[in-house]
Design a protein around this motif. Structure first.
Motif, short mmCIF file in Angstrom:
data_model
loop_
_atom_site.label_atom_id
_atom_site.label_comp_id
_atom_site.label_asym_id
_atom_site.label_seq_id
_atom_site.Cartn_x
_atom_site.Cartn_y
_atom_site.Cartn_z
N LEU A 183 7.91 -39.91 56.34
CA LEU A 183 8.76 -39.59 55.21
C LEU A 183 9.76 -38.51 55.65
O LEU A 183 9.37 -37.51 56.23
N GLN A 184 11.00 -38.72 55.37
CA GLN A 184 12.04 -37.79 55.72
C GLN A 184 12.44 -36.95 54.50
O GLN A 184 12.49 -37.48 53.39
N LEU A 241 9.90 -49.65 48.19
CA LEU A 241 9.74 -49.64 46.74
C LEU A 241 9.72 -48.24 46.11
O LEU A 241 10.04 -48.10 44.93
N LYS A 242 9.32 -47.23 46.89
CA LYS A 242 9.21 -45.86 46.36
C LYS A 242 8.37 -45.84 45.07
O LYS A 242 8.68 -45.12 44.13
N THR A 243 7.32 -46.65 45.04
CA THR A 243 6.46 -46.79 43.87
C THR A 243 5.02 -46.49 44.26
O THR A 243 4.54 -46.97 45.29
N TYR A 250 6.83 -34.41 46.22
CA TYR A 250 6.53 -34.31 47.65
C TYR A 250 6.73 -35.63 48.39
O TYR A 250 7.00 -35.63 49.58
N LEU A 251 6.53 -36.75 47.70
CA LEU A 251 6.69 -38.04 48.35
C LEU A 251 8.03 -38.70 48.01
O LEU A 251 8.36 -39.74 48.56
N ASP A 252 8.76 -38.11 47.08
CA ASP A 252 10.03 -38.66 46.60
C ASP A 252 9.87 -40.05 46.01
O ASP A 252 10.77 -40.90 46.14
N PRO A 297 10.63 -40.11 37.17
CA PRO A 297 10.82 -38.65 37.08
C PRO A 297 11.55 -38.22 35.81
O PRO A 297 11.29 -37.14 35.28
N THR A 298 12.43 -39.05 35.28
CA THR A 298 13.17 -38.66 34.08
C THR A 298 12.34 -38.81 32.81
O THR A 298 12.59 -38.10 31.83
N THR A 299 11.36 -39.69 32.79
CA THR A 299 10.51 -39.84 31.60
C THR A 299 9.24 -38.99 31.67
O THR A 299 8.54 -38.85 30.68
#
Length: 167
Positions: free
Chosen positions: A164-165, A57-59, A90-92, A140-142
């Motif tokens: 995490l890569q 999810l990258k959330t 750092y966590l993307d 990231p854009t908002t």
């Protein structure tokens, strides 16, 4: 959440149990990173960042508590900006989420000042009370980034543990 309204003799044990539970349940798939917020050698509050199924999810979600005497001085905005900067840089992470009771305009003001967008309302049971809760969503854009640059030490160990890569 109503935990902050507990009597003093219940608040400390309740908070300790929360921190122990977060540490004990910290896995690669579901985790909560607990952070203290200090200013001039005084603990002002706590900030956490957590995730479930982060690899997919990258959330992340964030939560915080700031003692009353430190509120209204910009610390809440700074601590949230720091943890969101960490998540994105750092966590993307691709998304950061948070929530607050609709009556908590100070917390929602911090969110909107950083670029969070409103993301739905729901009802939740907070102890014996029913609360109307506002969700907020940030990318990231908002994100309205602070003028300062976040400095991080010790991230490599967490990055390795979470597998995490490229972070």
């Amino acid at each position: 959440m109503p935990w902050a309204e507990l009597p003093d003799d219940e608040l400390a044990p309740n908070m300790a149990q929360w921190y122990w539970r977060c540490r004990a349940n910290f896995t690669k798939e579901s985790w909560t990173l607990l952070l203290g917020v200090w200013h001039e050698d005084e603990l002002l509050g706590v900030q956490d960042i957590g995730a479930k199924n982060f690899h997919t999810l990258k959330t992340v979600s964030t939560g915080s508590w700031l003692k009353r005497s430190a509120q209204g001085q910009g610390f809440g905005k700074e601590m949230r900006a720091a943890v969101v900067s960490y998540a994105f840089d750092y966590l993307d992470a691709e998304v950061a989420e948070s929530e607050a009771a609709v009556w908590n305009q100070q917390s929602l003001g911090v969110s909107t000042a950083l670029g969070y967008e409103l993301n739905g309302i729901f009802r939740d049971g907070w102890g014996e009370k029913v609360e109307t809760v506002q969700r907020v969503h940030l990318t990231p854009t908002t994100f309205k980034r602070p003028t300062w640059t976040l400095k991080v030490q010790g991230h490599e160990g967490l990055k390795t543990y979470l597998k995490l890569q490229g972070s």
